[in-house]
Design an enzyme around this catalytic site. Sequence first.
Site, PDB file in Angstrom:
ATOM      1  N   TYR A   1       1.185  -1.115   0.097  1.00  0.00           N
ATOM      2  CA  TYR A   1       0.067   0.067   0.482  1.00  0.00           C
ATOM      3  C   TYR A   1       1.065   1.293   0.066  1.00  0.00           C
ATOM      4  CZ  TYR A   1      -3.031   3.767   1.484  1.00  0.00           C
ATOM      5  OH  TYR A   1      -3.604   4.731   1.353  1.00  0.00           O
TER       6      TYR A   1
ATOM      7  N   LEU B 242      -4.094   8.548   8.315  1.00  0.00           N
ATOM      8  CA  LEU B 242      -5.444   7.453   8.200  1.00  0.00           C
ATOM      9  C   LEU B 242      -6.633   7.988   8.743  1.00  0.00           C
ATOM     10  CD1 LEU B 242      -5.134   4.703   7.975  1.00  0.00           C
ATOM     11  CD2 LEU B 242      -5.057   4.361  10.631  1.00  0.00           C
TER      12      LEU B 242
END
Length: 169
Positions: free
Chosen positions: A99, A131
């Site tokens: 990722y 995030l």
Amino acid sequence: MLADKLDISDPASVDALRGRVADELGQLDILVNNAAVFEAASWDDLDFELWQRIMSVNLNGPMLMAKAFLPRMRGRGWGRVINLASATVAIASPVSIAYRASKMGVIGFTRALSATLGDDGITINAVLPSLTKTAMTDGLPRRSPRRKPRPAVSRSRSCFRSFLRWPRG
């Protein structure tokens, strides 16, 4: 405005969307590449199939979308592209290798494309959100477990900041 579901890793799907945009909107002024996939996997558990799936959506997808929509923007001499990367690329994590590599690729792709098309009136930027709690992040630990301190992390953050400030051209 047109919102649609599609597989941005599939050139035929992207081409079909380009046709739909042309039919329904005539032109596209702003392209936002926001699609991403994430699957936690340590280095030992990361296989090539997972690596390819993540790269296909997170990195190849924005390239396919740019190839589909930038020619008309370029022809008009105006357009905007916003690619979503991730601020997490500056943080070492043992479970998000693919990722984070894909999102660093998005940053590099954005910088190179901006340098290539900026003189044609097209602005291309990457946004690096932190995030965010979504279905994709459910089940992630609050903090990445570390066995021992890693002083190289602070150096890598410093290198990342320098990379982002690197002069264009």
